[in-house]
Design a protein around this motif. Structure first.
Motif, PDB file in Angstrom:
ATOM      1  N   LYS A  97      51.309  37.454  50.004  1.00 32.83           N
ATOM      2  CA  LYS A  97      52.712  37.096  50.162  1.00 32.83           C
ATOM      3  C   LYS A  97      52.814  35.598  50.412  1.00 32.83           C
ATOM      4  N   PRO A  98      53.943  34.972  49.999  1.00 34.26           N
ATOM      5  CA  PRO A  98      54.092  33.522  50.180  1.00 34.26           C
ATOM      6  C   PRO A  98      53.822  33.077  51.608  1.00 34.26           C
ATOM      7  N   GLY A  99      52.994  32.064  51.751  1.00 31.16           N
ATOM      8  CA  GLY A  99      52.679  31.511  53.063  1.00 31.16           C
ATOM      9  C   GLY A  99      51.577  32.222  53.799  1.00 31.16           C
ATOM     10  N   VAL A 100      50.983  33.245  53.155  1.00 30.15           N
ATOM     11  CA  VAL A 100      49.931  34.017  53.815  1.00 30.15           C
ATOM     12  C   VAL A 100      48.691  34.071  52.929  1.00 30.15           C
ATOM     13  N   GLY A 101      47.608  33.478  53.375  1.00 29.02           N
ATOM     14  CA  GLY A 101      46.339  33.586  52.658  1.00 29.02           C
ATOM     15  C   GLY A 101      46.236  32.676  51.453  1.00 29.02           C
ATOM     16  N   CYS A 102      45.119  32.790  50.764  1.00 33.43           N
ATOM     17  CA  CYS A 102      44.806  31.938  49.616  1.00 33.43           C
ATOM     18  C   CYS A 102      45.113  32.677  48.321  1.00 33.43           C
ATOM     19  N   ALA A 103      46.043  32.112  47.529  1.00 34.91           N
ATOM     20  CA  ALA A 103      46.432  32.761  46.272  1.00 34.91           C
ATOM     21  C   ALA A 103      45.273  32.806  45.292  1.00 34.91           C
ATOM     22  N   GLY A 104      44.448  31.769  45.286  1.00 38.64           N
ATOM     23  CA  GLY A 104      43.330  31.726  44.355  1.00 38.64           C
ATOM     24  C   GLY A 104      42.302  32.810  44.605  1.00 38.64           C
ATOM     25  N   ARG A 105      42.257  33.336  45.833  1.00 39.73           N
ATOM     26  CA  ARG A 105      41.305  34.397  46.147  1.00 39.73           C
ATOM     27  C   ARG A 105      41.571  35.624  45.288  1.00 39.73           C
ATOM     28  N   GLY A 106      42.825  35.853  44.943  1.00 37.01           N
ATOM     29  CA  GLY A 106      43.169  36.983  44.102  1.00 37.01           C
ATOM     30  C   GLY A 106      42.499  36.903  42.744  1.00 37.01           C
ATOM     31  N   VAL A 107      42.355  35.686  42.227  1.00 37.89           N
ATOM     32  CA  VAL A 107      41.707  35.489  40.933  1.00 37.89           C
ATOM     33  C   VAL A 107      40.233  35.853  41.029  1.00 37.89           C
ATOM     34  N   ILE A 108      39.597  35.437  42.111  1.00 39.53           N
ATOM     35  CA  ILE A 108      38.176  35.722  42.311  1.00 39.53           C
ATOM     36  C   ILE A 108      37.935  37.222  42.423  1.00 39.53           C
ATOM     37  N   VAL A 109      38.746  37.895  43.257  1.00 42.81           N
ATOM     38  CA  VAL A 109      38.634  39.347  43.414  1.00 42.81           C
ATOM     39  C   VAL A 109      38.866  40.049  42.076  1.00 42.81           C
ATOM     40  N   ALA A 110      39.873  39.575  41.344  1.00 38.46           N
ATOM     41  CA  ALA A 110      40.214  40.190  40.062  1.00 38.46           C
ATOM     42  C   ALA A 110      39.073  40.082  39.060  1.00 38.46           C
ATOM     43  N   MET A 111      38.519  38.902  38.927  1.00 38.22           N
ATOM     44  CA  MET A 111      37.450  38.710  37.946  1.00 38.22           C
ATOM     45  C   MET A 111      36.236  39.586  38.262  1.00 38.22           C
ATOM     46  N   ASN A 112      35.905  39.671  39.534  1.00 36.68           N
ATOM     47  CA  ASN A 112      34.759  40.498  39.935  1.00 36.68           C
ATOM     48  C   ASN A 112      35.003  41.976  39.619  1.00 36.68           C
ATOM     49  N   LEU A 113      36.226  42.444  39.895  1.00 33.02           N
ATOM     50  CA  LEU A 113      36.543  43.850  39.640  1.00 33.02           C
ATOM     51  C   LEU A 113      36.622  44.137  38.141  1.00 33.02           C
ATOM     52  N   LEU A 114      37.182  43.222  37.386  1.00 31.78           N
ATOM     53  CA  LEU A 114      37.287  43.419  35.936  1.00 31.78           C
ATOM     54  C   LEU A 114      35.909  43.556  35.298  1.00 31.78           C
ATOM     55  N   GLU A 115      34.971  42.752  35.779  1.00 29.24           N
ATOM     56  CA  GLU A 115      33.602  42.864  35.270  1.00 29.24           C
ATOM     57  C   GLU A 115      32.981  44.187  35.676  1.00 29.24           C
ATOM     58  N   LYS A 116      33.172  44.579  36.927  1.00 30.52           N
ATOM     59  CA  LYS A 116      32.595  45.815  37.439  1.00 30.52           C
ATOM     60  C   LYS A 116      33.115  47.022  36.663  1.00 30.52           C
ATOM     61  N   LEU A 117      34.412  47.028  36.339  1.00 26.47           N
ATOM     62  CA  LEU A 117      35.028  48.152  35.633  1.00 26.47           C
ATOM     63  C   LEU A 117      34.906  48.036  34.118  1.00 26.47           C
ATOM     64  N   GLU A 118      34.230  46.982  33.673  1.00 31.22           N
ATOM     65  CA  GLU A 118      33.981  46.754  32.236  1.00 31.22           C
ATOM     66  C   GLU A 118      35.287  46.701  31.439  1.00 31.22           C
ATOM     67  N   VAL A 119      36.280  46.042  32.021  1.00 31.31           N
ATOM     68  CA  VAL A 119      37.566  45.881  31.338  1.00 31.31           C
ATOM     69  C   VAL A 119      37.412  45.011  30.090  1.00 31.31           C
ATOM     70  N   PHE A 120      36.420  44.127  30.094  1.00 31.99           N
ATOM     71  CA  PHE A 120      36.200  43.245  28.956  1.00 31.99           C
ATOM     72  C   PHE A 120      35.505  43.959  27.786  1.00 31.99           C
ATOM     73  N   LYS A 121      35.186  45.250  27.969  1.00 36.08           N
ATOM     74  CA  LYS A 121      34.504  46.000  26.907  1.00 36.08           C
ATOM     75  C   LYS A 121      35.374  47.153  26.426  1.00 36.08           C
ATOM     76  N   PRO A 122      35.428  47.437  25.118  1.00 34.05           N
ATOM     77  CA  PRO A 122      34.813  46.649  24.054  1.00 34.05           C
ATOM     78  C   PRO A 122      35.481  45.276  23.924  1.00 34.05           C
TER      79      PRO A 122
END
Length: 268
Positions: A92-117
Protein backbone atom coordinates in the motif's frame (compact mmCIF):
# COMPACT_ATOMS: atom_id res chain seq x y z
CA UNK A 1 20.46 -9.93 -40.97
CA UNK A 2 20.47 -11.01 -37.34
CA UNK A 3 17.60 -13.34 -36.56
CA UNK A 4 15.01 -12.36 -33.98
CA UNK A 5 15.47 -14.63 -30.91
CA UNK A 6 12.83 -17.26 -30.19
CA UNK A 7 11.37 -15.12 -27.41
CA UNK A 8 11.45 -11.35 -27.82
CA UNK A 9 11.96 -10.04 -24.27
CA UNK A 10 11.02 -6.38 -24.00
CA UNK A 11 11.05 -4.01 -21.02
CA UNK A 12 9.11 -0.75 -21.26
CA UNK A 13 10.17 1.89 -18.75
CA UNK A 14 8.79 5.36 -18.05
CA UNK A 15 7.70 7.87 -15.45
CA UNK A 16 4.55 6.99 -13.55
CA UNK A 17 1.48 8.24 -15.39
CA UNK A 18 3.26 8.77 -18.70
CA UNK A 19 1.20 6.12 -20.50
CA UNK A 20 3.62 3.20 -20.63
CA UNK A 21 0.94 0.77 -19.46
CA UNK A 22 -1.29 1.94 -22.31
CA UNK A 23 1.56 1.38 -24.74
CA UNK A 24 2.33 -2.06 -23.29
CA UNK A 25 -1.26 -3.31 -23.38
CA UNK A 26 -1.85 -2.06 -26.91
CA UNK A 27 1.31 -3.50 -28.42
CA UNK A 28 0.54 -6.77 -26.61
CA UNK A 29 -2.89 -6.75 -28.23
CA UNK A 30 -1.24 -6.05 -31.58
CA UNK A 31 1.21 -8.93 -31.18
CA UNK A 32 -1.59 -11.30 -30.14
CA UNK A 33 -2.94 -11.40 -33.69
CA UNK A 34 -0.19 -13.82 -34.72
CA UNK A 35 2.03 -14.42 -31.68
CA UNK A 36 1.88 -15.91 -28.19
CA UNK A 37 2.31 -13.07 -25.70
CA UNK A 38 3.07 -12.82 -21.98
CA UNK A 39 2.70 -9.45 -20.21
CA UNK A 40 4.22 -8.93 -16.76
CA UNK A 41 3.13 -5.80 -14.91
CA UNK A 42 5.95 -4.64 -12.64
CA UNK A 43 4.24 -1.43 -11.54
CA UNK A 44 2.81 -1.38 -7.99
CA UNK A 45 -0.38 0.23 -9.37
CA UNK A 46 -1.03 -3.17 -10.98
CA UNK A 47 -3.05 -1.69 -13.83
CA UNK A 48 -1.04 -2.82 -16.85
CA UNK A 49 -3.25 -5.76 -17.76
CA UNK A 50 -6.66 -4.26 -16.90
CA UNK A 51 -7.46 -3.35 -20.51
CA UNK A 52 -6.33 -6.77 -21.72
CA UNK A 53 -8.28 -8.87 -19.22
CA UNK A 54 -11.18 -6.44 -18.84
CA UNK A 55 -10.69 -6.10 -15.08
CA UNK A 56 -8.01 -5.85 -12.45
CA UNK A 57 -6.46 -9.21 -11.71
CA UNK A 58 -5.10 -10.45 -8.35
CA UNK A 59 -1.47 -9.48 -7.86
CA UNK A 60 1.28 -11.91 -6.97
CA UNK A 61 1.98 -10.14 -3.67
CA UNK A 62 -1.68 -10.31 -2.63
CA UNK A 63 -1.99 -13.98 -3.59
CA UNK A 64 1.21 -14.90 -1.74
CA UNK A 65 -0.14 -13.21 1.39
CA UNK A 66 -3.37 -15.20 1.23
CA UNK A 67 -2.17 -18.63 0.12
CA UNK A 68 0.73 -20.83 1.12
CA UNK A 69 0.54 -23.11 -1.89
CA UNK A 70 0.27 -20.78 -4.88
CA UNK A 71 -0.61 -22.36 -8.24
CA UNK A 72 0.00 -20.97 -11.71
CA UNK A 73 -3.75 -20.43 -12.21
CA UNK A 74 -3.82 -18.19 -9.12
CA UNK A 75 -1.60 -15.57 -10.73
CA UNK A 76 -1.73 -16.13 -14.51
CA UNK A 77 -4.78 -14.85 -16.40
CA UNK A 78 -5.77 -14.85 -20.05
CA UNK A 79 -6.84 -11.65 -21.76
CA UNK A 80 -7.68 -10.35 -25.21
CA UNK A 81 -6.13 -12.38 -28.01
CA UNK A 82 -5.16 -15.07 -25.48
CA UNK A 83 -2.47 -12.77 -24.05
CA UNK A 84 -1.19 -14.24 -20.76
CA UNK A 85 -1.18 -11.63 -17.99
CA UNK A 86 0.56 -11.30 -14.61
CA UNK A 87 0.74 -8.43 -12.12
CA UNK A 88 3.49 -8.32 -9.50
CA UNK A 89 1.68 -5.77 -7.33
CA UNK A 90 3.19 -3.85 -4.44
CA UNK A 91 2.57 -2.64 -0.89
CA UNK A 92 0.00 0.00 0.00
CA UNK A 93 1.21 3.58 -0.65
CA UNK A 94 3.71 4.69 1.97
CA UNK A 95 4.27 1.18 3.30
CA UNK A 96 7.26 -0.96 2.35
CA UNK A 97 9.35 -1.20 -0.80
CA UNK A 98 7.41 -1.35 -4.08
CA UNK A 99 10.37 -2.86 -5.91
CA UNK A 100 10.32 -5.86 -3.58
CA UNK A 101 7.14 -6.97 -5.31
CA UNK A 102 9.06 -7.30 -8.57
CA UNK A 103 11.70 -9.48 -6.93
CA UNK A 104 9.10 -11.74 -5.29
CA UNK A 105 7.19 -11.94 -8.57
CA UNK A 106 10.16 -12.93 -10.70
CA UNK A 107 11.19 -15.65 -8.26
CA UNK A 108 7.67 -17.10 -8.14
CA UNK A 109 7.20 -16.93 -11.91
CA UNK A 110 10.36 -18.95 -12.40
CA UNK A 111 9.36 -21.46 -9.72
CA UNK A 112 5.92 -21.99 -11.30
CA UNK A 113 7.45 -22.16 -14.79
CA UNK A 114 5.20 -19.38 -16.07
CA UNK A 115 7.81 -18.66 -18.74
CA UNK A 116 7.27 -22.16 -20.20
CA UNK A 117 6.49 -22.93 -22.92
CA UNK A 118 8.44 -19.99 -24.30
CA UNK A 119 6.12 -17.23 -25.59
CA UNK A 120 6.96 -15.42 -28.82
CA UNK A 121 6.91 -12.06 -27.03
CA UNK A 122 7.38 -11.21 -23.36
CA UNK A 123 6.73 -7.62 -22.25
CA UNK A 124 7.60 -6.09 -18.87
CA UNK A 125 5.89 -2.86 -17.81
CA UNK A 126 8.31 -1.22 -15.37
CA UNK A 127 7.92 1.97 -13.34
CA UNK A 128 10.90 4.24 -13.89
CA UNK A 129 11.93 4.62 -10.26
CA UNK A 130 15.61 3.85 -10.73
CA UNK A 131 16.34 4.61 -7.06
CA UNK A 132 14.69 1.34 -6.10
CA UNK A 133 16.74 -1.71 -6.99
CA UNK A 134 13.65 -3.86 -7.46
CA UNK A 135 12.76 -2.07 -10.65
CA UNK A 136 16.11 -2.99 -12.17
CA UNK A 137 15.36 -6.71 -11.79
CA UNK A 138 14.13 -7.34 -15.37
CA UNK A 139 17.46 -6.03 -16.68
CA UNK A 140 19.85 -7.01 -13.92
CA UNK A 141 18.65 -10.62 -13.87
CA UNK A 142 18.49 -10.71 -17.68
CA UNK A 143 14.76 -11.43 -17.86
CA UNK A 144 14.55 -8.72 -20.53
CA UNK A 145 16.89 -8.34 -23.51
CA UNK A 146 15.99 -4.85 -24.67
CA UNK A 147 14.54 -1.63 -23.27
CA UNK A 148 12.33 1.16 -24.58
CA UNK A 149 11.58 4.38 -22.70
CA UNK A 150 8.18 6.07 -22.93
CA UNK A 151 8.20 9.84 -22.51
CA UNK A 152 6.37 12.98 -23.54
CA UNK A 153 7.95 16.37 -24.20
CA UNK A 154 7.27 17.53 -20.64
CA UNK A 155 10.11 18.38 -18.28
CA UNK A 156 9.47 15.76 -15.58
CA UNK A 157 8.84 12.96 -18.09
CA UNK A 158 12.15 13.70 -19.83
CA UNK A 159 13.96 14.12 -16.51
CA UNK A 160 12.74 10.65 -15.52
CA UNK A 161 13.71 9.29 -18.94
CA UNK A 162 17.23 10.64 -18.47
CA UNK A 163 17.44 9.01 -15.03
CA UNK A 164 16.18 5.73 -16.49
CA UNK A 165 18.89 5.91 -19.15
CA UNK A 166 21.45 6.23 -16.33
CA UNK A 167 20.16 2.99 -14.87
CA UNK A 168 20.29 1.30 -18.28
CA UNK A 169 23.85 2.53 -18.78
CA UNK A 170 24.93 1.23 -15.37
CA UNK A 171 23.46 -2.19 -16.12
CA UNK A 172 24.86 -2.13 -19.68
CA UNK A 173 21.34 -2.63 -21.00
CA UNK A 174 20.34 -2.44 -24.65
CA UNK A 175 18.21 0.61 -25.35
CA UNK A 176 16.13 0.19 -28.50
CA UNK A 177 14.73 3.70 -28.63
CA UNK A 178 12.38 6.31 -27.24
CA UNK A 179 8.60 6.12 -27.61
CA UNK A 180 7.12 9.63 -27.73
CA UNK A 181 3.68 9.41 -26.15
CA UNK A 182 2.36 12.86 -26.97
CA UNK A 183 0.63 15.15 -24.48
CA UNK A 184 0.18 18.03 -26.93
CA UNK A 185 2.86 20.38 -25.60
CA UNK A 186 4.61 22.90 -27.85
CA UNK A 187 7.43 21.51 -30.03
CA UNK A 188 6.88 18.12 -28.38
CA UNK A 189 8.22 15.81 -31.09
CA UNK A 190 11.18 18.13 -31.72
CA UNK A 191 12.04 18.13 -28.01
CA UNK A 192 11.84 14.35 -27.69
CA UNK A 193 13.86 13.81 -30.87
CA UNK A 194 16.56 16.13 -29.57
CA UNK A 195 16.54 14.31 -26.22
CA UNK A 196 16.94 10.96 -27.96
CA UNK A 197 19.84 12.31 -30.00
CA UNK A 198 21.54 13.69 -26.89
CA UNK A 199 21.56 10.31 -25.16
CA UNK A 200 22.66 8.47 -28.28
CA UNK A 201 19.45 6.84 -29.47
CA UNK A 202 16.40 7.64 -31.62
CA UNK A 203 12.65 8.03 -31.46
CA UNK A 204 11.28 4.70 -32.64
CA UNK A 205 7.66 5.89 -32.81
CA UNK A 206 5.47 8.92 -32.10
CA UNK A 207 2.09 8.06 -30.57
CA UNK A 208 -0.37 10.94 -30.99
CA UNK A 209 -2.68 12.09 -28.23
CA UNK A 210 -6.13 10.61 -28.81
CA UNK A 211 -9.48 10.57 -27.04
CA UNK A 212 -9.87 6.96 -28.17
CA UNK A 213 -7.42 5.91 -25.46
CA UNK A 214 -9.64 7.17 -22.65
CA UNK A 215 -12.80 5.90 -24.36
CA UNK A 216 -11.25 2.44 -24.55
CA UNK A 217 -10.07 2.52 -20.95
CA UNK A 218 -13.60 3.40 -19.77
CA UNK A 219 -14.59 -0.04 -21.08
CA UNK A 220 -11.39 -1.69 -19.79
CA UNK A 221 -10.28 -2.42 -23.34
CA UNK A 222 -7.28 -1.60 -25.49
CA UNK A 223 -7.63 0.72 -28.47
CA UNK A 224 -6.58 -2.22 -30.66
CA UNK A 225 -9.60 -4.19 -29.44
CA UNK A 226 -12.25 -1.44 -29.23
CA UNK A 227 -11.25 0.65 -32.25
CA UNK A 228 -9.31 -1.79 -34.45
CA UNK A 229 -9.74 0.26 -37.64
CA UNK A 230 -8.69 3.59 -36.12
CA UNK A 231 -5.52 5.54 -36.90
CA UNK A 232 -4.56 5.22 -33.23
CA UNK A 233 -4.78 1.43 -33.40
CA UNK A 234 -2.65 1.52 -36.56
CA UNK A 235 0.01 3.47 -34.66
CA UNK A 236 0.23 0.79 -31.98
CA UNK A 237 0.41 -1.86 -34.69
CA UNK A 238 3.26 0.03 -36.37
CA UNK A 239 5.10 0.39 -33.07
CA UNK A 240 4.77 -3.31 -32.29
CA UNK A 241 6.21 -4.19 -35.70
CA UNK A 242 9.10 -1.74 -35.35
CA UNK A 243 10.01 -3.12 -31.94
CA UNK A 244 9.77 -6.73 -33.09
CA UNK A 245 12.07 -6.15 -36.05
CA UNK A 246 14.42 -3.72 -34.32
CA UNK A 247 18.12 -4.55 -34.37
CA UNK A 248 19.46 -1.08 -33.47
CA UNK A 249 20.50 -1.00 -29.83
CA UNK A 250 22.79 1.25 -27.81
CA UNK A 251 24.06 1.67 -24.29
CA UNK A 252 22.71 5.18 -23.64
CA UNK A 253 24.82 8.17 -22.66
CA UNK A 254 22.60 10.14 -20.28
CA UNK A 255 23.02 13.86 -19.80
CA UNK A 256 24.41 15.38 -16.65
CA UNK A 257 22.20 17.73 -14.63
CA UNK A 258 23.59 20.92 -16.16
CA UNK A 259 23.48 19.57 -19.70
CA UNK A 260 19.88 18.44 -19.22
CA UNK A 261 18.85 21.89 -17.96
CA UNK A 262 20.59 23.57 -20.90
CA UNK A 263 18.93 21.16 -23.33
CA UNK A 264 15.43 21.80 -22.02
CA UNK A 265 15.79 25.58 -21.68
CA UNK A 266 16.61 25.99 -25.37
CA UNK A 267 12.98 25.16 -26.21
CA UNK A 268 11.46 27.85 -24.00
Amino acid sequence: MTEVPKTKKIAIYGKGGIGKSTVVSNIAAAYSQNKNVLVIGCDPKADTTRTLVGRRIPTILDVVKEKKDVKKDDILFEGYGEVKCVESGGPKPGVGCAGRGVIVAMNLLEKLEVFKPDPDVMIYDVLGDVVCGGFAVPLREEFADEVYIVTSGEYMALYAANNISQGIQKLKGRLGGIICNCRGTNHEVEIVEEFAHRIGTRVIEVIPRSELVQQSEYDAKTVVEKFPDSEQSAKYMELSEKIYKNQEFVVPKPMGVDEFEEFFRKFQ
